[in-house]
Design a protein around this motif. Structure first.
Motif, PDB file in Angstrom:
ATOM      1  N   ALA A 188      36.343 -61.234   1.194  1.00  6.36           N
ATOM      2  CA  ALA A 188      37.285 -62.338   1.374  1.00  6.36           C
ATOM      3  C   ALA A 188      38.327 -61.953   2.411  1.00  6.36           C
ATOM      4  N   GLU A 189      38.744 -62.921   3.191  1.00  5.24           N
ATOM      5  CA  GLU A 189      39.853 -62.741   4.120  1.00  5.24           C
ATOM      6  C   GLU A 189      40.609 -64.045   4.210  1.00  5.24           C
ATOM      7  N   ALA A 190      41.825 -63.990   4.757  1.00  9.63           N
ATOM      8  CA  ALA A 190      42.675 -65.178   4.747  1.00  9.63           C
ATOM      9  C   ALA A 190      43.644 -65.158   5.924  1.00  9.63           C
ATOM     10  N   VAL A 211      47.659 -62.397   8.402  1.00  9.37           N
ATOM     11  CA  VAL A 211      46.199 -62.225   8.443  1.00  9.37           C
ATOM     12  C   VAL A 211      45.836 -61.106   7.477  1.00  9.37           C
ATOM     13  N   ALA A 212      44.956 -61.420   6.520  1.00 13.80           N
ATOM     14  CA  ALA A 212      44.456 -60.426   5.567  1.00 13.80           C
ATOM     15  C   ALA A 212      42.964 -60.228   5.817  1.00 13.80           C
ATOM     16  N   ILE A 227      46.720 -56.155   5.851  1.00 13.02           N
ATOM     17  CA  ILE A 227      47.509 -57.386   5.884  1.00 13.02           C
ATOM     18  C   ILE A 227      48.556 -57.249   6.983  1.00 13.02           C
ATOM     19  N   THR A 228      48.394 -58.055   8.023  1.00 13.92           N
ATOM     20  CA  THR A 228      49.293 -58.017   9.172  1.00 13.92           C
ATOM     21  C   THR A 228      50.177 -59.254   9.155  1.00 13.92           C
ATOM     22  N   LEU A 229      51.481 -59.032   9.229  1.00 10.29           N
ATOM     23  CA  LEU A 229      52.447 -60.119   9.265  1.00 10.29           C
ATOM     24  C   LEU A 229      53.198 -60.037  10.591  1.00 10.29           C
ATOM     25  N   THR A 230      53.165 -61.120  11.354  1.00 14.42           N
ATOM     26  CA  THR A 230      53.873 -61.180  12.629  1.00 14.42           C
ATOM     27  C   THR A 230      54.789 -62.390  12.643  1.00 14.42           C
TER      28      THR A 230
END
Length: 276
Positions: A188-190, A211-212, A227-230
């Motif tokens: 799973a990704e999101a 983005v996960a 998990i990247t948060l920008t």
């Protein structure tokens, strides 16, 4: 407002504080080399990479959820990005004709995540020195059009075992199904996007991109979620104080958002400190 969430053992692997500006045509390789001489004692290694594409958050357009990207060739050659790295490989400064970036990343032998306040001070010092260098060399004054705060988190298999169990990490992933036909996903990704405002207003300050993705640790092949948060947006001016004001707003929304979207089980694993 309540204090920002804080964890004793945050899963942070990398942080980048970045400003994007109108391209500086006079910023030649020779100028970059001269800049490096001034920081070489702290960042002895010079690497090169393709440039980061320009990105612009647009609000009030027909498709406001999408960033606008620009990619340019200069004289038929893609301008490179210079990465100046410290001896441990943990601290970096990156420069290209339209961007300045200050990074921390987890590296063997380096200290743990030094927290945003420390990285903010380092960014401030290095950006101020970079701007002074540009003025001294007659390169120009950067006209900042976007800022970014990026956090990369690696979530190891603690509280979950398989890449189909993203819902055990992110509570924004629903576990509810209409029937029992489908088994657990193989993987799973999101992707999520959120608009955030300047405090006390309805004026959009930026957009948070999340983005996960399922990945594996290179060392041993064990499963991770990256998990990247920008957070990206436009400050109210180009001077350092205005850049920092935007980054503080963006960072606060980013860390609150990360805490809000992750499960209580993960918070226990990371040792959340601001709740009792």
């Amino acid at each position: 407002m309540s204090p920002s969430p804080e964890f004793a053992r945050p899963p942070v692997e990398e942080v980048a504080l970045s400003v994007q500006f109108a391209p500086l045509a006079a910023m030649t390789t020779a100028k970059v080399a001269r800049y490096w001489e001034g920081v070489r004692a702290r960042f002895p290694t010079w690497n090169e990479a393709p440039p980061v594409d320009a990105a612009m958050e647009i609000f009030g357009a027909p498709s406001p959820a999408l960033s606008r990207f620009a990619f340019s060739l200069q004289g038929g050659v893609v301008p490179h990005r210079a990465l100046f790295v410290d001896a441990l490989g943990s601290e970096l400064v990156q420069v290209q004709r339209d961007r300045f970036v200050r990074n921390w990343r987890r590296a063997p032998g380096a200290s743990d995540y030094p927290r945003y306040g420390v990285l903010r001070d380092r960014f401030t010092s290095d950006l101020t020195a970079f701007q002074a260098f540009l003025a001294h060399e007659g390169v120009g004054v950067p006209e900042v059009n976007q800022c970014e705060v990026t956090y990369v988190n690696h979530i190891p298999a603690e509280g979950w075992q398989r890449h189909g169990q993203l819902a055990r990490v992110l509570n924004t992933i629903s576990k509810d199904v209409s029937d029992q036909f489908l088994p657990e996903p193989e993987t799973a990704e999101a992707t999520f996007r959120y608009v955030f405002n300047w405090p006390g207003t309805k004026e959009a300050a930026g957009r948070l991109h999340v983005v996960a993705k399922p990945v594996h640790r290179l060392a041993d092949g064990s499963p991770l979620f990256a998990i990247t948060l920008t957070a990206r947006g436009r400050p109210r001016g180009s001077d350092v104080d205005e850049v920092l004001a935007w980054m503080d707003v963006a960072h606060d929304f980013l860390v609150r958002g990360f805490a809000s979207m992750t499960t209580a089980e993960m918070h226990e694993t990371w040792g959340r400190l601001d709740v009792h």
